[in-house]
Enzyme design. Structure first.
Site, short mmCIF file in Angstrom:
data_model
loop_
_atom_site.label_atom_id
_atom_site.label_comp_id
_atom_site.label_asym_id
_atom_site.label_seq_id
_atom_site.Cartn_x
_atom_site.Cartn_y
_atom_site.Cartn_z
N GLU A 97 83.89 13.72 63.64
CA GLU A 97 84.80 14.64 62.94
C GLU A 97 84.02 15.50 61.95
O GLU A 97 83.03 15.04 61.37
CB GLU A 97 85.85 13.85 62.15
CG GLU A 97 87.21 13.75 62.83
CD GLU A 97 87.99 15.07 62.82
OE1 GLU A 97 87.38 16.14 62.73
OE2 GLU A 97 89.22 15.00 62.92
N ASP A 98 84.47 16.72 61.73
CA ASP A 98 83.84 17.54 60.70
C ASP A 98 84.36 17.14 59.33
O ASP A 98 83.59 16.99 58.39
CB ASP A 98 84.06 19.04 60.95
CG ASP A 98 85.52 19.39 61.14
OD1 ASP A 98 86.31 18.50 61.48
OD2 ASP A 98 85.88 20.57 60.96
N ASP A 101 90.63 14.68 55.78
CA ASP A 101 91.40 15.14 54.63
C ASP A 101 92.48 14.08 54.35
O ASP A 101 92.21 13.08 53.68
CB ASP A 101 91.97 16.51 55.00
CG ASP A 101 92.61 17.25 53.85
OD1 ASP A 101 93.11 16.60 52.93
OD2 ASP A 101 92.65 18.48 53.88
N PHE A 150 88.96 24.06 49.46
CA PHE A 150 89.11 24.57 50.83
C PHE A 150 87.72 25.01 51.26
O PHE A 150 87.15 25.94 50.71
CB PHE A 150 90.09 25.75 50.87
CG PHE A 150 90.58 25.99 52.27
CD1 PHE A 150 91.87 25.62 52.64
CD2 PHE A 150 89.76 26.56 53.24
CE1 PHE A 150 92.31 25.80 53.94
CE2 PHE A 150 90.19 26.74 54.53
CZ PHE A 150 91.48 26.37 54.89
N ARG A 163 83.32 29.91 60.93
CA ARG A 163 82.76 28.69 61.56
C ARG A 163 81.25 28.82 61.76
O ARG A 163 80.54 27.81 61.87
CB ARG A 163 83.43 28.44 62.92
CG ARG A 163 84.91 28.07 62.85
CD ARG A 163 85.37 27.57 64.19
NE ARG A 163 86.81 27.54 64.35
CZ ARG A 163 87.61 26.52 64.00
NH1 ARG A 163 87.07 25.45 63.45
NH2 ARG A 163 88.91 26.57 64.20
C1 PRP Z 1 90.76 19.75 60.71
C2 PRP Z 1 89.58 18.82 60.88
C3 PRP Z 1 90.21 17.51 61.22
C4 PRP Z 1 91.55 17.58 60.51
C5 PRP Z 1 91.48 16.76 59.26
O1 PRP Z 1 91.11 20.25 61.95
O2 PRP Z 1 88.71 19.25 61.89
O3 PRP Z 1 90.39 17.34 62.60
O4 PRP Z 1 91.78 18.94 60.17
O5 PRP Z 1 92.71 16.82 58.57
P1 PRP Z 1 93.55 15.52 58.21
O6 PRP Z 1 92.60 14.47 57.78
O7 PRP Z 1 94.46 15.99 57.09
O8 PRP Z 1 94.34 15.11 59.43
P2 PRP Z 1 91.98 21.57 62.12
O9 PRP Z 1 93.41 21.16 62.39
O10 PRP Z 1 91.74 22.50 61.00
O11 PRP Z 1 91.43 22.17 63.49
P3 PRP Z 1 89.99 22.76 63.86
O12 PRP Z 1 89.02 21.60 63.86
O13 PRP Z 1 90.19 23.32 65.20
O14 PRP Z 1 89.62 23.80 62.82
#
Ligand code: PRP
Length: 177
Positions: A97-98, A101, A150, A163
């Protein structure tokens, strides 16, 4: 809404490179078995690309895509957009995961993958915002714990932009008066 990209990076490309190398070592030290990495689209692709090039292997790759129903607010409702392509039964699997949150996305993916009976399931994320957590999700390896900013760059986006940045920066988002 208006937004402004803060000039000074929160994390420089050098800081990220060093930490990604350490994470690669940590991941490979957990087992001698082949690792099957499951990257969460789209944000983790840059992290994944650097991580695997710091690993000796053997490794294989897979991808999963999920979405919250409300893209602006983590609503707790996670939707599967694309499942993995590989049978992971009895495999050593690592979720990539990146950012974590609220933790709701990672928790959903862990539950889904556990139901497929891997031998082991670990999770690694580059960034974590502990102050935002809504679950007790377990993350085995965390790159950096950050405040509730953010953040964009190194795979992370603001409205699909930024990105491509090699570093991680903070975006200040304000409501227009
Ligand atoms: C982001 C990130 C995680 C998720 C974390 O994805 O890559 O997958 O949010 O949030 P959380 O812990 O509150 O669930 P995003 O929905 O922004 O999609 P992306 O990776 O395509 O930008």
């Amino acid at each position: 809404m208006s937004y402004k990209l803060i000039d000074a990076p929160l994390l420089t490309a050098d800081q990220i490179r060093t930490r990604v190398y350490e994470l690669a070592q940590a991941l490979e030290s957990t087992t001698n078995e082949p690792l099957h990495l499951v990257a969460v689209l789209k944000g983790s692709i840059v992290f994944l690309a650097d991580l695997i090039r710091a690993m000796r292997g053997p490794i294989t790759l897979d991808f999963i895509a999920v979405s919250s129903y409300d893209v602006n607010v983590s609503s707790g409702a996670v939707q599967l957009l694309k499942d993995i392509d590989t049978n992971i039964k009895d495999r050593s699997v690592v979720i990539i995961e990146d950012i974590v949150d609220t933790g709701l996305t990672l928790e959903y993916i862990q539950t889904l993958l556990r139901s497929k009976k891997p031998k082991t399931l670990h999770s690694v994320c580059l960034l974590s915002k502990p102050s935002r957590r809504q679950t007790k999700v377990v993350i085995d390896h965390v790159g950096f714990e950050i405040e509730d900013h953010f953040v964009v760059g190194y795979g992370l986006d603001y409205e699909q932009q930024y990105r491509h940045l090699p570093h991680i920066s903070v975006v200040e988002v304000t409501s227009k008066q």
